[in-house]
Design a protein around this motif. Sequence first.
Motif, PDB file in Angstrom:
ATOM      1  N   ARG A  79       1.030  -1.198  -0.128  1.00  0.00           N
ATOM      2  CA  ARG A  79      -0.216  -0.078   0.027  1.00  0.00           C
ATOM      3  C   ARG A  79       0.947   1.100  -0.144  1.00  0.00           C
ATOM      4  O   ARG A  79       1.999   1.285   0.409  1.00  0.00           O
ATOM      5  N   ILE A  80       0.327   2.190  -0.480  1.00  0.00           N
ATOM      6  CA  ILE A  80       1.013   3.792  -0.299  1.00  0.00           C
ATOM      7  C   ILE A  80       0.669   4.800   0.336  1.00  0.00           C
ATOM      8  O   ILE A  80      -0.784   4.779   0.710  1.00  0.00           O
ATOM      9  N   GLU A  81       1.148   5.676   0.880  1.00  0.00           N
ATOM     10  CA  GLU A  81       1.054   6.807   1.611  1.00  0.00           C
ATOM     11  C   GLU A  81       0.629   7.941   0.726  1.00  0.00           C
ATOM     12  O   GLU A  81       0.953   7.857  -0.223  1.00  0.00           O
ATOM     13  N   PRO A  82       0.007   8.797   1.237  1.00  0.00           N
ATOM     14  CA  PRO A  82      -0.254  10.028   0.448  1.00  0.00           C
ATOM     15  C   PRO A  82       0.683  10.571  -0.132  1.00  0.00           C
ATOM     16  O   PRO A  82       0.501  11.215  -1.266  1.00  0.00           O
ATOM     17  N   GLN A  83       1.844  10.918   0.675  1.00  0.00           N
ATOM     18  CA  GLN A  83       3.038  11.715  -0.264  1.00  0.00           C
ATOM     19  C   GLN A  83       3.358  10.965  -1.431  1.00  0.00           C
ATOM     20  O   GLN A  83       3.555  11.635  -2.365  1.00  0.00           O
ATOM     21  N   GLU A  84       3.622   9.606  -1.385  1.00  0.00           N
ATOM     22  CA  GLU A  84       3.914   8.844  -2.496  1.00  0.00           C
ATOM     23  C   GLU A  84       2.769   8.857  -3.711  1.00  0.00           C
ATOM     24  O   GLU A  84       3.119   8.988  -4.778  1.00  0.00           O
ATOM     25  N   ALA A  85       1.821   8.811  -3.392  1.00  0.00           N
ATOM     26  CA  ALA A  85       0.555   8.862  -4.264  1.00  0.00           C
ATOM     27  C   ALA A  85       0.564  10.280  -4.643  1.00  0.00           C
ATOM     28  O   ALA A  85       0.383  10.334  -6.198  1.00  0.00           O
ATOM     29  N   TYR A  86       0.749  11.009  -4.174  1.00  0.00           N
ATOM     30  CA  TYR A  86       0.680  12.708  -4.825  1.00  0.00           C
ATOM     31  C   TYR A  86       1.880  12.607  -5.659  1.00  0.00           C
ATOM     32  O   TYR A  86       1.466  13.186  -6.644  1.00  0.00           O
ATOM     33  N   GLU A  87       3.008  12.307  -5.217  1.00  0.00           N
ATOM     34  CA  GLU A  87       4.292  12.355  -6.056  1.00  0.00           C
ATOM     35  C   GLU A  87       3.954  11.448  -7.260  1.00  0.00           C
ATOM     36  O   GLU A  87       4.471  12.125  -8.501  1.00  0.00           O
ATOM     37  N   ALA A  88       3.597  10.279  -7.346  1.00  0.00           N
ATOM     38  CA  ALA A  88       3.625   9.472  -8.276  1.00  0.00           C
ATOM     39  C   ALA A  88       2.333  10.119  -9.528  1.00  0.00           C
ATOM     40  O   ALA A  88       2.547  10.169 -10.674  1.00  0.00           O
ATOM     41  N   ALA A  89       1.149  10.582  -8.772  1.00  0.00           N
ATOM     42  CA  ALA A  89       0.259  11.283  -9.634  1.00  0.00           C
ATOM     43  C   ALA A  89       0.466  12.378 -10.483  1.00  0.00           C
ATOM     44  O   ALA A  89       0.399  12.695 -11.678  1.00  0.00           O
ATOM     45  N   ARG A  90       1.369  13.272  -9.664  1.00  0.00           N
ATOM     46  CA  ARG A  90       1.970  14.595 -10.248  1.00  0.00           C
ATOM     47  C   ARG A  90       2.915  14.265 -11.442  1.00  0.00           C
ATOM     48  O   ARG A  90       2.960  14.996 -12.370  1.00  0.00           O
ATOM     49  N   ALA A  91       3.666  13.032 -11.246  1.00  0.00           N
ATOM     50  CA  ALA A  91       4.893  12.888 -11.995  1.00  0.00           C
ATOM     51  C   ALA A  91       4.063  12.002 -13.227  1.00  0.00           C
ATOM     52  O   ALA A  91       4.890  11.689 -14.408  1.00  0.00           O
ATOM     53  N   GLY A  92       2.808  11.754 -13.303  1.00  0.00           N
ATOM     54  CA  GLY A  92       2.182  11.048 -14.379  1.00  0.00           C
ATOM     55  C   GLY A  92       2.615   9.599 -14.394  1.00  0.00           C
ATOM     56  O   GLY A  92       2.065   8.702 -15.109  1.00  0.00           O
ATOM     57  N   ASP A  93       3.043   9.016 -13.268  1.00  0.00           N
ATOM     58  CA  ASP A  93       3.338   7.489 -13.095  1.00  0.00           C
ATOM     59  C   ASP A  93       2.322   6.830 -12.257  1.00  0.00           C
ATOM     60  O   ASP A  93       2.556   5.547 -12.216  1.00  0.00           O
ATOM     61  N   ALA A  94       0.981   7.423 -11.981  1.00  0.00           N
ATOM     62  CA  ALA A  94      -0.068   6.717 -11.576  1.00  0.00           C
ATOM     63  C   ALA A  94      -1.240   7.304 -11.850  1.00  0.00           C
ATOM     64  O   ALA A  94      -1.083   8.581 -11.815  1.00  0.00           O
ATOM     65  N   LEU A  95      -2.266   6.419 -11.928  1.00  0.00           N
ATOM     66  CA  LEU A  95      -3.637   6.984 -12.151  1.00  0.00           C
ATOM     67  C   LEU A  95      -4.403   6.848 -10.728  1.00  0.00           C
ATOM     68  O   LEU A  95      -4.646   5.645 -10.291  1.00  0.00           O
ATOM     69  N   LEU A  96      -4.747   8.063 -10.160  1.00  0.00           N
ATOM     70  CA  LEU A  96      -5.761   7.992  -8.900  1.00  0.00           C
ATOM     71  C   LEU A  96      -6.868   7.754  -9.319  1.00  0.00           C
ATOM     72  O   LEU A  96      -7.499   8.371 -10.163  1.00  0.00           O
ATOM     73  N   VAL A  97      -7.328   6.986  -8.719  1.00  0.00           N
ATOM     74  CA  VAL A  97      -8.849   6.366  -8.907  1.00  0.00           C
ATOM     75  C   VAL A  97      -9.775   6.389  -7.612  1.00  0.00           C
ATOM     76  O   VAL A  97      -9.364   5.700  -6.777  1.00  0.00           O
ATOM     77  N   ASP A  98     -10.682   7.369  -7.756  1.00  0.00           N
ATOM     78  CA  ASP A  98     -11.533   7.793  -6.604  1.00  0.00           C
ATOM     79  C   ASP A  98     -12.863   6.839  -6.584  1.00  0.00           C
ATOM     80  O   ASP A  98     -13.647   7.052  -7.204  1.00  0.00           O
ATOM     81  N   ILE A  99     -13.221   5.904  -5.552  1.00  0.00           N
ATOM     82  CA  ILE A  99     -14.168   5.105  -5.588  1.00  0.00           C
ATOM     83  C   ILE A  99     -15.328   5.410  -4.677  1.00  0.00           C
ATOM     84  O   ILE A  99     -16.182   4.789  -4.520  1.00  0.00           O
ATOM     85  N   ARG A 100     -15.226   6.437  -3.944  1.00  0.00           N
ATOM     86  CA  ARG A 100     -16.051   6.861  -2.917  1.00  0.00           C
ATOM     87  C   ARG A 100     -17.547   7.225  -3.592  1.00  0.00           C
ATOM     88  O   ARG A 100     -17.575   7.737  -4.667  1.00  0.00           O
ATOM     89  N   TYR A 101     -18.514   6.989  -2.784  1.00  0.00           N
ATOM     90  CA  TYR A 101     -19.801   7.247  -3.561  1.00  0.00           C
ATOM     91  C   TYR A 101     -20.099   8.857  -3.287  1.00  0.00           C
ATOM     92  O   TYR A 101     -19.292   9.667  -2.820  1.00  0.00           O
ATOM     93  N   ALA A 102     -21.213   9.008  -4.302  1.00  0.00           N
ATOM     94  CA  ALA A 102     -21.394  10.449  -4.507  1.00  0.00           C
ATOM     95  C   ALA A 102     -21.507  11.413  -3.393  1.00  0.00           C
ATOM     96  O   ALA A 102     -20.821  12.458  -3.264  1.00  0.00           O
ATOM     97  N   ALA A 103     -22.238  10.689  -2.328  1.00  0.00           N
ATOM     98  CA  ALA A 103     -22.581  11.945  -1.204  1.00  0.00           C
ATOM     99  C   ALA A 103     -21.122  12.157  -0.569  1.00  0.00           C
ATOM    100  O   ALA A 103     -21.067  13.165  -0.127  1.00  0.00           O
ATOM    101  N   LEU A 104     -20.120  11.347  -0.449  1.00  0.00           N
ATOM    102  CA  LEU A 104     -18.976  11.526   0.290  1.00  0.00           C
ATOM    103  C   LEU A 104     -18.158  12.617  -0.590  1.00  0.00           C
ATOM    104  O   LEU A 104     -17.296  13.589  -0.288  1.00  0.00           O
ATOM    105  N   ARG A 105     -18.140  12.342  -2.045  1.00  0.00           N
ATOM    106  CA  ARG A 105     -17.300  13.159  -2.652  1.00  0.00           C
ATOM    107  C   ARG A 105     -18.107  14.671  -2.813  1.00  0.00           C
ATOM    108  O   ARG A 105     -17.442  15.703  -2.585  1.00  0.00           O
TER     109      ARG A 105
END
Length: 139
Positions: free
Chosen positions: A31-57
């Motif tokens: 699993r990854i921590e927020p910092q690593e996810a942020y850096e990977a997404a920002r560098a284009g190395d990862a696709l962040l996928v939000d599966i939360r339901y609409a009310a939470l978003r």
Amino acid sequence: MSTTPGPTSRHPQPPVGIDELLERVRAGYERIEPQEAYEAARAGDALLVDIRYAALRERDGLIPGAVVVERNELEWRLDPQGSHRRPEATSHALRVVVLCNEGYASSLAVQSLHQLGLHRATDLTGGFQAWREAGFPVV
């Protein structure tokens, strides 16, 4: 002759509780921590996928650049071989970071993505709430 049903191929293992299931699932990937996810997404190395339901978003906001895919559509949208895939789902080598609200449902979603052959799929420890608490962008 016994009338008690024995184990079947559908249920080869005894039932487990959700805590044990999560442990087993999470033991199969890192699993990854927020910092690593942020850096990977920002560098284009990862696709962040939000599966939360609409009310939470609606209540908490969205991560800029994250793709929203309802949990019940996740496998169809990320299967590179599927006819209903998202344009980003071009390869089984795609690095996907799944996030839910607190990092529980996302772990089970990752297991499903691994079964589809998305071997680089992982999830965000602590989910959206950990992202927000770390001070990363939310709109």
